[in-house]
Scaffold this motif. Structure first.
Motif, PDB file in Angstrom:
ATOM      1  N   PRO A   1       0.830  -1.206   0.000  1.00  0.00           N
ATOM      2  CA  PRO A   1       0.000   0.000   0.000  1.00  0.00           C
ATOM      3  C   PRO A   1       0.863   1.256   0.000  1.00  0.00           C
ATOM      4  N   LEU A   2       0.392   2.271  -0.680  1.00  0.00           N
ATOM      5  CA  LEU A   2       1.107   3.540  -0.733  1.00  0.00           C
ATOM      6  C   LEU A   2       0.632   4.448   0.395  1.00  0.00           C
ATOM      7  N   GLY A   3       1.559   5.227   0.923  1.00  0.00           N
ATOM      8  CA  GLY A   3       1.196   6.168   1.979  1.00  0.00           C
ATOM      9  C   GLY A   3       1.039   5.477   3.318  1.00  0.00           C
ATOM     10  N   GLY A   4       0.288   6.105   4.218  1.00  0.00           N
ATOM     11  CA  GLY A   4       0.092   5.556   5.552  1.00  0.00           C
ATOM     12  C   GLY A   4       1.104   6.108   6.534  1.00  0.00           C
ATOM     13  N   GLN A   5       1.009   5.625   7.762  1.00  0.00           N
ATOM     14  CA  GLN A   5       1.875   6.117   8.821  1.00  0.00           C
ATOM     15  C   GLN A   5       3.274   5.522   8.708  1.00  0.00           C
ATOM     16  N   TRP A   6       4.229   6.280   9.228  1.00  0.00           N
ATOM     17  CA  TRP A   6       5.606   5.798   9.299  1.00  0.00           C
ATOM     18  C   TRP A   6       5.833   5.154  10.664  1.00  0.00           C
ATOM     19  N   PRO A   7       6.684   4.124  10.727  1.00  0.00           N
ATOM     20  CA  PRO A   7       7.437   3.524   9.622  1.00  0.00           C
ATOM     21  C   PRO A   7       6.548   2.686   8.703  1.00  0.00           C
ATOM     22  N   HIS A   8       6.907   2.648   7.422  1.00  0.00           N
ATOM     23  CA  HIS A   8       6.173   1.850   6.455  1.00  0.00           C
ATOM     24  C   HIS A   8       6.630   0.395   6.533  1.00  0.00           C
ATOM     25  N   LEU A   9       5.670  -0.513   6.556  1.00  0.00           N
ATOM     26  CA  LEU A   9       5.958  -1.944   6.522  1.00  0.00           C
ATOM     27  C   LEU A   9       5.743  -2.430   5.093  1.00  0.00           C
ATOM     28  N   LEU A  10       6.834  -2.828   4.423  1.00  0.00           N
ATOM     29  CA  LEU A  10       6.788  -3.199   3.016  1.00  0.00           C
ATOM     30  C   LEU A  10       7.379  -4.591   2.813  1.00  0.00           C
ATOM     31  N   THR A  11       7.012  -5.214   1.702  1.00  0.00           N
ATOM     32  CA  THR A  11       7.621  -6.491   1.328  1.00  0.00           C
ATOM     33  C   THR A  11       8.707  -6.309   0.273  1.00  0.00           C
TER      34      THR A  11
END
Length: 245
Positions: free
Chosen positions: A152-162
């Protein structure tokens, strides 16, 4: 010499499967050679003197090049790279923007792996506030990370990405930054640093190549065997059917 009459169905099966098996074996051989070249490049560049950050854009082939950094981390825009395993334990890799004072550009620095055994509790990490002198190595991904669903783009930091894309991150933050990740060497501000150079070594690719070629050889031998054997059985049955009543 016995006539060779395998039948049209086995012939079609062999024509359909044999080229694919051989092609897969050749592809694995090519992958093994790529991995050998990658490991050789890594070993060669590990002993080189670290570059200045101002030299990063001078050469497009910067994979595994060591770089000397001096600057500060941006703790407010951290990225957690999910689904990273170490010794059977789940965890994340921590990546943070780093503003290098010598070049004035932003760099995405991987500080290493942290355990995350309980996903109900946020990952705990600290970020130095003072300027740091660090050594790191450029990491150029060999390909796109497989994802069942896009992050997903955006959202709160820290970003959880794969998967992480440095260029996309700089665009999101409206900053000028280097397009590849830099992985820290042991020193201040690091966590666990034991990244594999390649996910699969050349010896495994060679093993897979041998398997594909063995399947191709087995298919061809079976085709030849049943072609002659089937014809022999047909002639044997024909003699019985035309014998005296």
């Amino acid at each position: 010499m016995k006539p060779f009459r395998p039948g049209w169905v086995p012939t079609l099966v062999v024509l359909a499967l044999l080229p694919g098996l051989v092609a897969l074996g050749c592809w694995q051989l090519g992958r093994a050679e790529e991995k050998r070249a990658l490991l050789a490049s890594y070993a060669e560049r590990r002993v080189e003197v670290p570059l200045a950050t101002t030299q990063l854009t001078a050469d497009e082939d910067n994979a595994f090049r060591r770089v000397h950094l001096f600057g500060r981390f941006d703790a407010g825009h951290s990225v957690l790279l999910d689904n990273r395993m170490r010794d059977g334990q789940a965890g994340v890799e921590l990546l943070q923007p780093f503003h290098d004072q010598a070049s004035g550009q932003w760099l995405l620095v991987n500080r290493g792996w942290l355990p995350w055994p309980d996903r109900r509790v946020p990952v705990h990490f600290g970020t130095p506030t003072q300027a740091l002198a660090l050594d790191a190595a450029v990491y150029v991904s060999p390909g796109h990370t497989f994802q069942l669903h896009p992050d997903p783009l955006g959202g709160q930091w820290p970003h959880l990405l794969t998967a992480v894309d440095a260029a996309q991150l700089w665009q999101q933050l409206d900053r000028e930054g280097y397009a590849h990740e830099l992985r820290l060497e042991p020193g201040p501000a690091t966590y666990r640093l034991d990244w594999p150079v390649v996910a699969m070594g050349p010896e495994k690719h060679l093993g897979y190549a041998v398997q594909w070629f063995a399947l191709a050889a087995a298919l061809l031998l079976l085709y030849l065997y049943f072609g002659w054997h089937h014809n022999k059985e047909k002639r044997h049955g024909h003699r019985h059917s035309t014998g005296p009543a």
